[in-house]
Design an enzyme around this catalytic site. Structure first.
Site, PDB file in Angstrom:
ATOM      1  N   CYS A   8      21.352  38.676  42.534  1.00 34.94           N
ATOM      2  CA  CYS A   8      22.719  39.080  42.213  1.00 34.94           C
ATOM      3  C   CYS A   8      22.800  40.567  41.869  1.00 34.94           C
ATOM      4  O   CYS A   8      21.810  41.186  41.490  1.00 34.94           O
ATOM      5  CB  CYS A   8      23.257  38.253  41.049  1.00 34.94           C
ATOM      6  SG  CYS A   8      25.057  38.343  40.868  1.00 34.94           S
ATOM      7  N   ASP A 131      23.760  30.704  31.719  1.00 37.86           N
ATOM      8  CA  ASP A 131      23.368  32.069  31.404  1.00 37.86           C
ATOM      9  C   ASP A 131      23.320  32.233  29.889  1.00 37.86           C
ATOM     10  O   ASP A 131      23.911  31.441  29.154  1.00 37.86           O
ATOM     11  CB  ASP A 131      24.379  33.060  32.008  1.00 37.86           C
ATOM     12  CG  ASP A 131      23.837  34.484  32.089  1.00 37.86           C
ATOM     13  OD1 ASP A 131      22.666  34.706  31.710  1.00 37.86           O
ATOM     14  OD2 ASP A 131      24.590  35.361  32.534  1.00 37.86           O
TER      15      ASP A 131
END
Length: 226
Positions: A8, A131
């Site tokens: 990412c 996360d």
């Protein structure tokens, strides 16, 4: 089920090309100005054209309205939308219905109680991304390079696969997978030389380490009951 590897926060052709050459399954582009990984629409359009179907393009946004999401979709033609803000399950479902794209919904994890929210998102999105929870006062919700306690994850949640993010590196991804048995990993800061600057060699090392670790693990199964 093979491991899904997502790189990412890509913003340069060099980093993107290495991710694709090393067979990353997903490549992510960040549309969030406070992030050091934020990408311009012109750059996103150019990089997206380089992918040419060799990986899934993921567009990450944070509490974006429909106008911004439309511009992102028209610019990048993403395969997946990643929602990394405080989007409610209803908002996630509405975005999926409007844009007809799979959704990765990020949830911030710090303690066991944070998992209570995931059952509300299981029917709205296609992936749940765990996360680390950002500290109070942080200007962005993720990409902070901080792992959470992986022992909090039970390995699966009802009806939807899980992706693990937060502080992953080539050095700790094996430990992370052995502790969580998740079917997907997402890395950003862990393959950078400095915030927002991807290191092609670190990308290569991370993908190799993740694939190698996955080979020694039992198959992942999505549970039908909590």
């Amino acid at each position: 089920m093979s491991l899904i590897v997502k790189i990412c926060g890509l913003s340069t052709p060099e980093a993107l090309d290495v991710a694709i050459e090393e067979h990353a399954d997903m490549v992510g582009f960040v549309f969030f100005p406070p992030s050091p990984r934020n990408i311009s629409f012109d750059a996103a359009h150019a990089l997206g054209a380089r992918v040419t179907g060799r990986a899934k393009k993921v567009a990450l946004s944070v509490d974006a309205d429909d106008a911004l999401l439309l511009r992102i979709v028209e610019t990048l033609s993403p395969d997946i939308l990643q929602l990394h803000g405080r989007e409610t399950p209803e908002r996630v479902a509405a975005i999926k219905a409007r844009f007809k794209l799979p959704i990765i919904k990020a949830l911030a994890i710090e303690a066991k109680g944070d998992f209570e929210r995931m059952k509300h998102y299981a029917s709205a999105g296609d992936w749940i991304l765990f996360d680390s929870k950002a500290p109070a006062g942080a200007t962005r919700p993720g990409g902070l390079g901080k792992p959470f306690d992986w022992a909090l994850i039970g390995g699966a949640i009802p009806g939807v696969p899980v992706m693990l993010s937060g502080g992953l590196t080539a050095e700790n991804v094996e430990e992370a997978l052995r502790n969580t048995h998740v079917p997907g990993v997402d890395v950003s800061s862990g393959v950078e030389s400095s915030p927002g600057h991807k290191d092609p060699e670190k990308i290569r090392e991370f993908i190799h380490a993740a694939r190698q670790a996955h080979l020694s693990l039992p198959p992942y199964e999505v549970l039908s009951e909590p």
